[in-house]
Design a protein around this motif. Structure first.
Motif, mmCIF file in Angstrom:
data_model
loop_
_atom_site.group_PDB
_atom_site.id
_atom_site.type_symbol
_atom_site.label_atom_id
_atom_site.label_comp_id
_atom_site.label_asym_id
_atom_site.label_seq_id
_atom_site.Cartn_x
_atom_site.Cartn_y
_atom_site.Cartn_z
ATOM 1 N N GLU A 58 0.835 -1.199 0.000
ATOM 2 C CA GLU A 58 0.000 0.000 0.000
ATOM 3 C C GLU A 58 0.870 1.250 0.000
ATOM 4 O O GLU A 58 2.035 1.207 0.430
ATOM 5 C CB GLU A 58 -0.946 -0.007 1.208
ATOM 6 C CG GLU A 58 -0.256 -0.151 2.541
ATOM 7 C CD GLU A 58 -1.223 -0.439 3.677
ATOM 8 O OE1 GLU A 58 -2.349 -0.904 3.396
ATOM 9 O OE2 GLU A 58 -0.858 -0.206 4.842
ATOM 10 N N PHE A 59 0.310 2.320 -0.523
ATOM 11 C CA PHE A 59 0.982 3.611 -0.549
ATOM 12 C C PHE A 59 0.148 4.629 0.223
ATOM 13 O O PHE A 59 -1.076 4.660 0.097
ATOM 14 C CB PHE A 59 1.153 4.115 -1.990
ATOM 15 C CG PHE A 59 2.200 3.395 -2.785
ATOM 16 C CD1 PHE A 59 3.538 3.731 -2.634
ATOM 17 C CD2 PHE A 59 1.858 2.390 -3.672
ATOM 18 C CE1 PHE A 59 4.512 3.077 -3.378
ATOM 19 C CE2 PHE A 59 2.821 1.736 -4.415
ATOM 20 C CZ PHE A 59 4.159 2.084 -4.264
ATOM 21 N N PHE A 60 0.838 5.472 0.978
ATOM 22 C CA PHE A 60 0.208 6.612 1.636
ATOM 23 C C PHE A 60 0.826 7.870 1.030
ATOM 24 O O PHE A 60 2.033 8.090 1.134
ATOM 25 C CB PHE A 60 0.423 6.570 3.143
ATOM 26 C CG PHE A 60 -0.300 5.439 3.820
ATOM 27 C CD1 PHE A 60 -1.609 5.608 4.271
ATOM 28 C CD2 PHE A 60 0.314 4.207 3.996
ATOM 29 C CE1 PHE A 60 -2.289 4.560 4.890
ATOM 30 C CE2 PHE A 60 -0.353 3.159 4.617
ATOM 31 C CZ PHE A 60 -1.664 3.339 5.071
ATOM 32 N N TYR A 86 -5.574 -0.603 -7.588
ATOM 33 C CA TYR A 86 -5.581 0.852 -7.475
ATOM 34 C C TYR A 86 -6.980 1.428 -7.233
ATOM 35 O O TYR A 86 -7.129 2.480 -6.619
ATOM 36 C CB TYR A 86 -4.993 1.481 -8.739
ATOM 37 C CG TYR A 86 -3.509 1.274 -8.910
ATOM 38 C CD1 TYR A 86 -2.649 1.283 -7.822
ATOM 39 C CD2 TYR A 86 -2.957 1.076 -10.175
ATOM 40 C CE1 TYR A 86 -1.270 1.112 -7.984
ATOM 41 C CE2 TYR A 86 -1.589 0.907 -10.354
ATOM 42 C CZ TYR A 86 -0.756 0.918 -9.244
ATOM 43 O OH TYR A 86 0.600 0.754 -9.405
ATOM 44 N N GLN A 87 -8.017 0.751 -7.737
ATOM 45 C CA GLN A 87 -9.376 1.264 -7.547
ATOM 46 C C GLN A 87 -9.803 1.240 -6.092
ATOM 47 O O GLN A 87 -10.743 1.939 -5.710
ATOM 48 C CB GLN A 87 -10.368 0.458 -8.391
ATOM 49 C CG GLN A 87 -10.266 0.728 -9.883
ATOM 50 C CD GLN A 87 -11.387 0.061 -10.660
ATOM 51 O OE1 GLN A 87 -11.939 -0.944 -10.242
ATOM 52 N NE2 GLN A 87 -11.719 0.633 -11.801
ATOM 53 N N ASP A 88 -9.122 0.468 -5.283
ATOM 54 C CA ASP A 88 -9.413 0.417 -3.855
ATOM 55 C C ASP A 88 -8.578 1.485 -3.151
ATOM 56 O O ASP A 88 -7.576 1.206 -2.512
ATOM 57 C CB ASP A 88 -9.103 -0.975 -3.295
ATOM 58 C CG ASP A 88 -9.676 -1.180 -1.896
ATOM 59 O OD1 ASP A 88 -10.203 -0.198 -1.328
ATOM 60 O OD2 ASP A 88 -9.594 -2.307 -1.383
ATOM 61 N N PHE A 89 -8.999 2.730 -3.304
ATOM 62 C CA PHE A 89 -8.301 3.850 -2.670
ATOM 63 C C PHE A 89 -9.208 4.485 -1.629
ATOM 64 O O PHE A 89 -10.434 4.319 -1.659
ATOM 65 C CB PHE A 89 -7.873 4.896 -3.706
ATOM 66 C CG PHE A 89 -9.023 5.582 -4.399
ATOM 67 C CD1 PHE A 89 -9.637 6.703 -3.839
ATOM 68 C CD2 PHE A 89 -9.497 5.119 -5.623
ATOM 69 C CE1 PHE A 89 -10.691 7.333 -4.473
ATOM 70 C CE2 PHE A 89 -10.553 5.739 -6.262
ATOM 71 C CZ PHE A 89 -11.149 6.851 -5.683
ATOM 72 N N LEU A 136 -6.388 14.066 -5.970
ATOM 73 C CA LEU A 136 -6.348 12.601 -5.860
ATOM 74 C C LEU A 136 -5.588 11.992 -7.036
ATOM 75 O O LEU A 136 -4.729 11.113 -6.863
ATOM 76 C CB LEU A 136 -7.771 12.053 -5.814
ATOM 77 C CG LEU A 136 -7.959 10.562 -6.140
ATOM 78 C CD1 LEU A 136 -7.412 9.704 -5.009
ATOM 79 C CD2 LEU A 136 -9.422 10.241 -6.418
ATOM 80 N N LEU A 137 -5.897 12.454 -8.254
ATOM 81 C CA LEU A 137 -5.298 11.843 -9.435
ATOM 82 C C LEU A 137 -3.826 12.204 -9.591
ATOM 83 O O LEU A 137 -3.054 11.418 -10.143
ATOM 84 C CB LEU A 137 -6.094 12.217 -10.680
ATOM 85 C CG LEU A 137 -7.489 11.574 -10.754
ATOM 86 C CD1 LEU A 137 -8.171 11.890 -12.064
ATOM 87 C CD2 LEU A 137 -7.401 10.063 -10.571
#
Length: 355
Positions: A5-7, A32-35, A317-318
């Motif tokens: 995971e990335f923060f 990635y869609q699970d953000f 976000l993007l």
């Protein structure tokens, strides 16, 4: 490095100068869609910063170099305040769009100020920034950049439409992601409502009371840019050269200017999304209910708005997501969108000095 995971702290400053949007996002590396947007905030500009950024297009090269450093230090302070406010401890990196001062891709020029090394030193965090320069060097428009996020995060929508300083759209056509700037929006509307001493036209109330100037509307819709095929993008320089002089020559009443320009925006957008009920609309313009109504009426489409947080912070976000892709050396710029020679992974990475 195979992270699960990335923060990420992502930030965006739009051309309409509404302020700096910041998000703290968690991405799962295998989906990635699970953000999850954990924290978000918009920091308004002071009058001094707003004036400086508005006038920076006319700065000399030396002044722009100095501003790049000064703005980087400013962003570093804003990010530190954001981190402190929400007591954020786990950060993999900061992804910063910067603020666009110059964008003339046909001349090989694009400049987003906010020096990445300065931000890294101020925050003591890794920074990924300058997402546009490489694409322009590869013959692309350097914009729009968010379509890779639309493709990978929001593919359940037929169209992703952003209404900020400019309107831009992204969609999948025959298996290829297409995207381009449609027309100016808030960069023009705010310019004229500022003359009334207001920051923006709340819900489009002033525009709704104006008279439609048909001569001006015809002239706006006849501008050559709208007949060009994508890839294509817009910048403040283009607005100052093509939009403001035209409006000032044909109309002086502010409410009528706003009314006519809203109609112009609705017409240009409706050429793309006509008769469609699967449109994700984000950006500050989504809160202009008069504009939304005109887009619905002209396009014969049903406008469905997402949660307010996504409307406000989708671009921040993007850009956080573009940072994730760059960190993983994955493609984050699509040649089908920008016209560059190839798909590529764009963004410079800065590490804090002395750490």
């Amino acid at each position: 490095m195979n992270k699960k995971e990335f923060f990420v702290v992502g930030l965006m400053s739009g051309t309409s100068l509404d302020g700096i949007d910041l998000v703290y996002v968690k991405f799962l590396n295998d989906n990635y869609q699970d953000f999850d947007i954990l924290h978000s905030e918009t920091v308004s500009y002071s009058k001094k910063w707003k004036s400086t950024l508005q006038n920076s297009i006319g700065f000399s090269s030396d002044d722009l170099t100095a501003l790049n450093i000064e703005y980087g230090a400013f962003l570093g302070g804003v990010i530190n305040d954001f981190i402190d406010k929400f007591q954020i401890e786990d950060i993999d990196f900061i992804a910063s769009h910067g603020h666009t001062v110059l964008h003339q891709p046909h001349k090989g020029i694009t400049l987003q100020i906010g020096d990445g090394q300065i931000i890294a030193n101020a925050t003591k965090q890794k920074v990924i920034c300058d997402f546009r320069t490489q694409d322009v060097a590869l013959g692309g428009q350097g914009a729009p950049l968010v379509p890779i996020g639309d493709e990978l995060l929001f593919s359940n929508y037929d169209y992703c439409l952003n209404l900020g300083g400019f309107s831009n759209i992204s969609f999948n056509k025959n298996g290829v992601r297409i995207a381009f700037d449609i027309c100016p929006v808030n960069i023009v509307l705010n310019h004229y409502v500022n003359k009334l001493g207001l920051e923006y036209d709340d819900s489009g109330g002033i525009a709704s009371k104006g008279k439609l100037n048909h001569q001006l509307l015809t002239a706006l819709n006849s501008i050559d840019f709208y007949s060009q095929n994508p890839p294509k993008s817009l910048g403040l320089e283009w607005v100052k050269e093509n939009i403001f002089p035209l409006i000032d020559r044909l109309e002086t009443d502010i409410s009528s200017i706003l009314r006519t320009f809203v109609e112009h925006v609705a017409i240009q957008i409706s050429k793309i999304i006509k008769d469609n009920n699967s449109v994700l609309i984000t950006g500050g313009g989504a809160f202009n209910s008069f504009l939304m109504n005109r887009i619905e009426d002209v396009s014969k489409s049903k406008i469905m708005l997402p949660k307010t947080e996504l409307i406000d912070f989708k671009e921040a976000l993007l850009f956080a997501f573009l940072g994730v892709l760059r960190f993983n050396n994955q493609i984050n710029c699509l040649s089908s969108v920008t016209g560059a020679k190839m798909d590529h992974s764009s963004g410079d990475i800065f590490l804090p000095l002395g750490i």
